[in-house]
Motif scaffolding. Structure first.
Motif, PDB file in Angstrom:
ATOM      1  N   LYS A  16      49.310  19.617 -50.061  1.00 57.11           N
ATOM      2  CA  LYS A  16      50.584  19.160 -49.533  1.00 57.11           C
ATOM      3  C   LYS A  16      50.774  19.781 -48.146  1.00 57.11           C
ATOM      4  O   LYS A  16      50.595  20.984 -47.975  1.00 57.11           O
ATOM      5  N   GLU A  17      51.129  18.969 -47.161  1.00 54.81           N
ATOM      6  CA  GLU A  17      51.355  19.463 -45.816  1.00 54.81           C
ATOM      7  C   GLU A  17      52.788  19.939 -45.654  1.00 54.81           C
ATOM      8  O   GLU A  17      53.699  19.525 -46.387  1.00 54.81           O
ATOM      9  N   LEU A  18      52.993  20.806 -44.681  1.00 52.32           N
ATOM     10  CA  LEU A  18      54.320  21.350 -44.420  1.00 52.32           C
ATOM     11  C   LEU A  18      55.241  20.277 -43.847  1.00 52.32           C
ATOM     12  O   LEU A  18      54.917  19.628 -42.855  1.00 52.32           O
ATOM     13  N   GLU A  19      56.393  20.091 -44.487  1.00 54.10           N
ATOM     14  CA  GLU A  19      57.431  19.200 -43.962  1.00 54.10           C
ATOM     15  C   GLU A  19      58.278  19.930 -42.933  1.00 54.10           C
ATOM     16  O   GLU A  19      58.504  19.450 -41.829  1.00 54.10           O
ATOM     17  N   MET A  20      58.717  21.137 -43.304  1.00 57.28           N
ATOM     18  CA  MET A  20      59.516  21.946 -42.391  1.00 57.28           C
ATOM     19  C   MET A  20      59.574  23.382 -42.886  1.00 57.28           C
ATOM     20  O   MET A  20      59.414  23.645 -44.088  1.00 57.28           O
ATOM     21  N   VAL A 221      51.744  29.460 -44.589  1.00 54.01           N
ATOM     22  CA  VAL A 221      52.108  28.298 -45.392  1.00 54.01           C
ATOM     23  C   VAL A 221      51.362  27.038 -44.967  1.00 54.01           C
ATOM     24  O   VAL A 221      51.418  26.017 -45.652  1.00 54.01           O
ATOM     25  N   GLU A 222      50.704  27.115 -43.850  1.00 53.18           N
ATOM     26  CA  GLU A 222      49.864  26.039 -43.361  1.00 53.18           C
ATOM     27  C   GLU A 222      48.984  26.646 -42.290  1.00 53.18           C
ATOM     28  O   GLU A 222      49.345  27.651 -41.675  1.00 53.18           O
ATOM     29  N   LYS A 223      47.833  26.065 -42.046  1.00 54.49           N
ATOM     30  CA  LYS A 223      46.925  26.632 -41.060  1.00 54.49           C
ATOM     31  C   LYS A 223      47.646  26.783 -39.723  1.00 54.49           C
ATOM     32  O   LYS A 223      48.137  25.832 -39.144  1.00 54.49           O
ATOM     33  N   GLY A 224      47.733  28.040 -39.260  1.00 55.39           N
ATOM     34  CA  GLY A 224      48.383  28.325 -37.989  1.00 55.39           C
ATOM     35  C   GLY A 224      49.866  28.599 -38.078  1.00 55.39           C
ATOM     36  O   GLY A 224      50.507  28.876 -37.063  1.00 55.39           O
ATOM     37  N   THR A 225      50.460  28.543 -39.259  1.00 55.16           N
ATOM     38  CA  THR A 225      51.908  28.735 -39.393  1.00 55.16           C
ATOM     39  C   THR A 225      52.205  29.753 -40.483  1.00 55.16           C
ATOM     40  O   THR A 225      51.677  29.654 -41.587  1.00 55.16           O
ATOM     41  N   GLU A 226      53.074  30.704 -40.187  1.00 53.05           N
ATOM     42  CA  GLU A 226      53.522  31.657 -41.190  1.00 53.05           C
ATOM     43  C   GLU A 226      55.036  31.734 -41.167  1.00 53.05           C
ATOM     44  O   GLU A 226      55.685  31.418 -40.169  1.00 53.05           O
ATOM     45  N   ILE A 227      55.614  32.132 -42.292  1.00 56.90           N
ATOM     46  CA  ILE A 227      57.042  32.371 -42.389  1.00 56.90           C
ATOM     47  C   ILE A 227      57.245  33.781 -42.921  1.00 56.90           C
ATOM     48  O   ILE A 227      56.366  34.352 -43.560  1.00 56.90           O
ATOM     49  N   GLU A 228      58.422  34.334 -42.673  1.00 58.16           N
ATOM     50  CA  GLU A 228      58.694  35.708 -43.065  1.00 58.16           C
ATOM     51  C   GLU A 228      59.838  35.779 -44.061  1.00 58.16           C
ATOM     52  O   GLU A 228      60.442  34.755 -44.417  1.00 58.16           O
ATOM     53  N   SER A 231      62.860  33.214 -45.271  1.00 62.05           N
ATOM     54  CA  SER A 231      62.553  31.852 -44.826  1.00 62.05           C
ATOM     55  C   SER A 231      61.830  31.088 -45.924  1.00 62.05           C
ATOM     56  O   SER A 231      61.226  31.674 -46.829  1.00 62.05           O
ATOM     57  N   ALA A 232      61.885  29.754 -45.829  1.00 54.73           N
ATOM     58  CA  ALA A 232      61.259  28.899 -46.836  1.00 54.73           C
ATOM     59  C   ALA A 232      60.412  27.826 -46.181  1.00 54.73           C
ATOM     60  O   ALA A 232      60.679  27.394 -45.059  1.00 54.73           O
ATOM     61  N   ALA A 233      59.407  27.395 -46.897  1.00 50.59           N
ATOM     62  CA  ALA A 233      58.570  26.266 -46.506  1.00 50.59           C
ATOM     63  C   ALA A 233      58.853  25.114 -47.468  1.00 50.59           C
ATOM     64  O   ALA A 233      58.762  25.287 -48.688  1.00 50.59           O
ATOM     65  N   ILE A 234      59.227  23.967 -46.920  1.00 50.73           N
ATOM     66  CA  ILE A 234      59.417  22.759 -47.715  1.00 50.73           C
ATOM     67  C   ILE A 234      58.238  21.840 -47.408  1.00 50.73           C
ATOM     68  O   ILE A 234      57.975  21.513 -46.250  1.00 50.73           O
ATOM     69  N   TYR A 235      57.530  21.435 -48.446  1.00 55.44           N
ATOM     70  CA  TYR A 235      56.308  20.661 -48.277  1.00 55.44           C
ATOM     71  C   TYR A 235      56.557  19.162 -48.450  1.00 55.44           C
ATOM     72  O   TYR A 235      57.489  18.746 -49.156  1.00 55.44           O
ATOM     73  N   LYS A 236      55.702  18.379 -47.828  1.00 55.43           N
ATOM     74  CA  LYS A 236      55.723  16.940 -48.050  1.00 55.43           C
ATOM     75  C   LYS A 236      55.295  16.650 -49.480  1.00 55.43           C
ATOM     76  O   LYS A 236      54.571  17.420 -50.106  1.00 55.43           O
ATOM     77  N   ARG A 237      55.730  15.519 -50.013  1.00 55.25           N
ATOM     78  CA  ARG A 237      55.489  15.240 -51.426  1.00 55.25           C
ATOM     79  C   ARG A 237      54.097  14.682 -51.708  1.00 55.25           C
ATOM     80  O   ARG A 237      53.638  14.741 -52.841  1.00 55.25           O
ATOM     81  N   SER A 238      53.443  14.146 -50.698  1.00 54.90           N
ATOM     82  CA  SER A 238      52.086  13.667 -50.921  1.00 54.90           C
ATOM     83  C   SER A 238      51.130  14.853 -51.022  1.00 54.90           C
ATOM     84  O   SER A 238      51.337  15.885 -50.387  1.00 54.90           O
ATOM     85  N   GLY A 239      50.107  14.710 -51.843  1.00 58.35           N
ATOM     86  CA  GLY A 239      49.193  15.819 -52.088  1.00 58.35           C
ATOM     87  C   GLY A 239      49.392  16.384 -53.478  1.00 58.35           C
ATOM     88  O   GLY A 239      50.430  16.179 -54.113  1.00 58.35           O
ATOM     89  N   ASP A 240      48.375  17.139 -53.957  1.00 59.76           N
ATOM     90  CA  ASP A 240      48.427  17.619 -55.340  1.00 59.76           C
ATOM     91  C   ASP A 240      48.275  19.123 -55.484  1.00 59.76           C
ATOM     92  O   ASP A 240      47.966  19.622 -56.559  1.00 59.76           O
TER      93      ASP A 240
END
Length: 301
Positions: A16-20, A221-228, A231-240
């Motif tokens: 699942k890719e990062l939505e925001m 939470v995704e290649k090249g992106t971190e959160i501290e 903070s939260a990562a909301i993922y896209k719904r496509s993917g398993d």
């Protein structure tokens, strides 16, 4: 942003890719409890469905939490309270009462109606925790209320090949199956303590919402992106599946996932229904004393 390595080369795996990525904002709720609101509201629910709200309360200063959350109603939702430190006393208008202690969780189905209070207790170590609101589908909005009280010592947990410790509250991880299992829609809830320089991958069904919230440290939470922390990562719904990683420090986070309801949301205060007329009826019943339909079932796990 520091670049953290998340491998995505597993054959047949669609991450699942990062939505925001969102940062929690400080606010006050209840009778003046200082908290960090991670998400909440109808606009956010487009991305977080079936989850409606996530708050992280916590402080060493009693003034930030001692006034608590006095008597208030709920209908049409579930509230999931996970205590990280301290204690919260709880009671409702039908006589159900108890204490949620450090490391413990209460999964409350408000259903047709709960009128209750939640009062953090002043403790030397302070008081902190999470509260998540889960929307109920239309056919379960008026179900019998229910409390599921889960002790820390009874939470199934597993350790992966990196040494990461995963508590399974709802859902499944390897042979660990969460004790919160009688829910109206498929939901998973994990609390993960990660070692430094480690990775964590969790299968999450295609089409399901997935959200990771950092309690301590930093999380890739995704290649090249971190959160501290906060903070939260909301993922896209496509993917398993969802994959996260750590760098030079350890991290602690919660991971929740659920099947979206894709239903109308009518929301005012602590009551969430499908249509405005249902909200009007709920508040009329509060006024005339007919809001509570039946006592809650209580399950100690």
């Amino acid at each position: 942003m520091k670049r953290l390595n998340i491998k995505n080369a597993d054959i047949g795996i669609m991450r699942k890719e990062l939505e925001m990525a969102i940062e929690g904002q400080y606010s006050y709720d209840g009778a003046g409890v200082k908290l960090r609101r991670i998400f909440g509201g109808q606009n956010a629910a487009r991305y977080t469905d079936p989850f409606l709200l996530l708050d992280n309360f916590g402080s060493k200063d009693p003034k930030d939490y001692e006034k608590g959350f006095p008597w208030h109603p709920h209908r049409g939702i579930e509230t999931v309270t996970y205590i990280l430190e301290g204690k919260v006393k709880h009671r409702d208008s039908t006589g159900v009462s108890g204490v949620i202690g450090s490391g413990e969780l209460q999964w409350m189905t408000a259903g047709s109606g709960i009128f209750h209070e939640e009062m953090p207790q002043v403790e030397k170590e302070g008081n902190s925790g999470l509260q998540l609101w889960v929307n109920l589908p239309k056919e379960h909005k008026m179900t019998q209320p229910k409390y599921r009280n889960l002790k820390d010592k009874n939470m199934p947990a597993v350790t992966d090949s990196y040494g990461n410790r995963i508590k399974v509250i709802a859902g499944r991880r390897a042979d660990a199956i969460g004790l919160i299992s009688d829910l109206s829609i498929p939901i998973s809830y994990y609390v993960v303590d990660m070692k430094k320089d480690s990775q964590f991958v969790q299968d999450i069904p295609e089409g399901h919402t997935a959200i990771a919230y950092v309690l301590k440290g930093r999380l890739g939470v995704e290649k090249g992106t971190e959160i501290e922390e906060g903070s939260a990562a909301i993922y896209k719904r496509s993917g398993d599946s969802v994959a996260v990683s750590t760098g030079i420090e350890t991290a602690k986070f919660m991971l929740i996932s659920g099947k979206p309801l894709n239903e109308p949301v009518a929301w005012y205060g602590p009551i969430v229904m499908n249509y405005k007329q249902e909200l009007v009826k709920a508040y009329e019943e509060l006024e005339n004393g007919t809001f509570i339909k039946e006592s809650a079932d209580v399950q100690d796990l």
